[in-house]
Design an enzyme around this catalytic site. Structure first.
Site, mmCIF file in Angstrom:
data_model
loop_
_atom_site.group_PDB
_atom_site.id
_atom_site.type_symbol
_atom_site.label_atom_id
_atom_site.label_comp_id
_atom_site.label_asym_id
_atom_site.label_seq_id
_atom_site.Cartn_x
_atom_site.Cartn_y
_atom_site.Cartn_z
ATOM 1 N N ASP A 1 3.319 0.521 8.419
ATOM 2 C CA ASP A 1 4.264 -0.446 7.876
ATOM 3 C C ASP A 1 4.596 -0.105 6.429
ATOM 4 O O ASP A 1 3.772 0.468 5.709
ATOM 5 C CB ASP A 1 3.736 -1.883 7.987
ATOM 6 C CG ASP A 1 2.629 -2.158 6.981
ATOM 7 O OD1 ASP A 1 1.507 -1.696 7.217
ATOM 8 O OD2 ASP A 1 2.894 -2.821 5.965
ATOM 9 N N ASP B 1 6.440 -1.991 2.969
ATOM 10 C CA ASP B 1 6.944 -3.231 2.374
ATOM 11 C C ASP B 1 7.911 -2.869 1.257
ATOM 12 O O ASP B 1 7.546 -2.139 0.327
ATOM 13 C CB ASP B 1 5.794 -4.069 1.800
ATOM 14 C CG ASP B 1 4.825 -4.513 2.879
ATOM 15 O OD1 ASP B 1 5.284 -5.095 3.871
ATOM 16 O OD2 ASP B 1 3.612 -4.269 2.730
ATOM 17 N N ASN C 1 8.634 -15.738 8.537
ATOM 18 C CA ASN C 1 8.644 -16.722 7.452
ATOM 19 C C ASN C 1 8.758 -16.079 6.079
ATOM 20 O O ASN C 1 9.438 -16.592 5.186
ATOM 21 C CB ASN C 1 7.380 -17.585 7.491
ATOM 22 C CG ASN C 1 7.565 -18.850 8.306
ATOM 23 O OD1 ASN C 1 8.669 -19.338 8.461
ATOM 24 N ND2 ASN C 1 6.464 -19.370 8.828
ATOM 25 N N SER D 1 0.806 -1.219 0.000
ATOM 26 C CA SER D 1 0.000 0.000 0.000
ATOM 27 C C SER D 1 0.841 1.272 0.000
ATOM 28 O O SER D 1 0.415 2.286 -0.547
ATOM 29 C CB SER D 1 -0.955 -0.003 1.201
ATOM 30 O OG SER D 1 -0.237 -0.100 2.415
ATOM 31 N N ASP E 1 9.046 -4.005 6.358
ATOM 32 C CA ASP E 1 9.106 -5.439 6.054
ATOM 33 C C ASP E 1 9.878 -5.642 4.760
ATOM 34 O O ASP E 1 9.624 -4.950 3.755
ATOM 35 C CB ASP E 1 7.708 -6.024 5.919
ATOM 36 C CG ASP E 1 7.047 -6.269 7.268
ATOM 37 O OD1 ASP E 1 7.777 -6.343 8.280
ATOM 38 O OD2 ASP E 1 5.809 -6.372 7.315
#
Length: 333
Positions: free
Chosen positions: A71, A73, A111, A56, A125
């Site tokens: 956050d 990415d 993960n 986003s 992230d």
């Protein structure tokens, strides 16, 4: 009919990222990129590394969540030969080592990504991808060499979030209202977090596929919601509804709503969507802006700015003369 276009656009200003916050997040992201580049130049002679924003933040649909935790990415693309391809665990270890001193917060090795946590309530992230083909152009994008995501429990799996971003950028070009509608949907799901509604990606796809433009944001939002409902609600629209949302890029056969298909999850989602639409229809048909705003605020949360609404005396007179009109202080809104 109450016109809440200005209230919706004001709401967008409340939930959207400010320019200052965007710059802060971008600065942190770029510092992390520099750390990773330096690590690869010193330690990984067999590989090169590049970056592509995803999610986003890169699509400019991020909202300020109620938790306050932003956050970002940022995809890390490792290029090398098939022979020099590491295991997903090894690829993760390289990135962890590269960024471990970036902040005084603990780096989290998940993960699907490495998370760099910042004290100012945001994190970056870093999903990690491997590609064989290293195009010289800035996009390093091609359809023949699909990136593989380093998933620590599933191994290397094909994934191309940058292709999703390109798809969204193409669909939303010159459509600022569509991006606002995506933010309104995300604000709604954030306000209803206890229901565990579908992800922002799913609502982004549904909004693009069912977008109904209008000069007024409240009307466009409601019309888009109604079209979404008719396309996916197979309990109320048995002839048109198919409970699925397909990714427009890899893997385009995956039904993203499958994760939310248990009897409870599906019912919670479709009932919440229906309730939002019912309130939206009522709001559109009310004369009083305050009454209409209360209808939307019930679903979009207290940040929806009803307190700033100014009623026109003539409109109020019409409202008072209607005995069946719900008042703003009516708790059934």
């Amino acid at each position: 009919m109450a016109d809440l276009h200005e209230t919706f656009t004001e709401f967008n200003g409340i939930i959207a990222l400010s320019s200052a916050k965007k710059n802060e997040l971008r600065t942190s992201r770029n510092a992390i990129r520099k750390d990773i580049k330096s690590y690869f130049e010193l330690k990984r002679k067999e590989h090169t590394v590049k970056f592509k924003g995803q999610g986003s933040f890169s699509m400019n649909t991020t909202i300020l969540p109620l938790s306050g935790e932003y956050d970002v990415d940022d995809g890390v693309y490792i290029f090398g030969t098939e022979e020099d391809k590491p295991t997903p665990e090894t690829a993760h270890s390289w990135i962890v080592k590269a960024v471990e001193n970036r902040t005084d917060q603990n780096t989290i090795d998940k993960n699907t990504c490495v998370r760099v946590q910042y004290a100012k309530k945001y994190h970056v992230d870093l999903p990690i991808y491997y590609k064989i083909t290293n195009n010289e152009n800035e996009d390093f994008y091609d359809n023949d060499d699909i990136p593989e995501l380093a998933h620590k429990s599933k191994g290397w799996i094909q994934s191309d979030p940058y292709a999703f971003k390109k798809w969204f950028d193409d669909k939303s070009k010159d459509k600022s209202q569509l991006k606002r509608i995506v933010r309104y949907l995300k604000a709604w799901t954030d306000n209803k977090s206890r229901l565990k509604l579908p992800s922002g990606m799913i609502f982004t796809i549904l909004a693009v596929n069912n977008y109904q433009p209008n000069d007024k944001d409240d009307v466009a939002f409601l019309d888009t919601l109604e079209k979404i409902q008719k396309s996916i609600d197979d309990t109320r629209f048995t002839w048109t509804g198919v409970y699925e949302c397909k990714r427009p890029t890899v893997d385009d056969t995956e039904n993203l709503l499958e994760k939310y298909s248990s009897e409870t999850s599906k019912k919670n989602f479709l009932d919440a969507l229906n309730s939002l639409i019912d309130s939206g229809r009522q709001a559109i048909n009310l004369k009083s802006k305050k009454d209409a705003c209360a209808k939307w605020q019930k679903h979009l949360g207290d940040r929806f700015p009803c307190s700033n609404i100014k009623e026109n005396d003539e409109d109020l007179a019409k409202t008072f003369s209607s005995s069946d009109q719900l008042r703003y202080d009516n708790k059934s809104a």
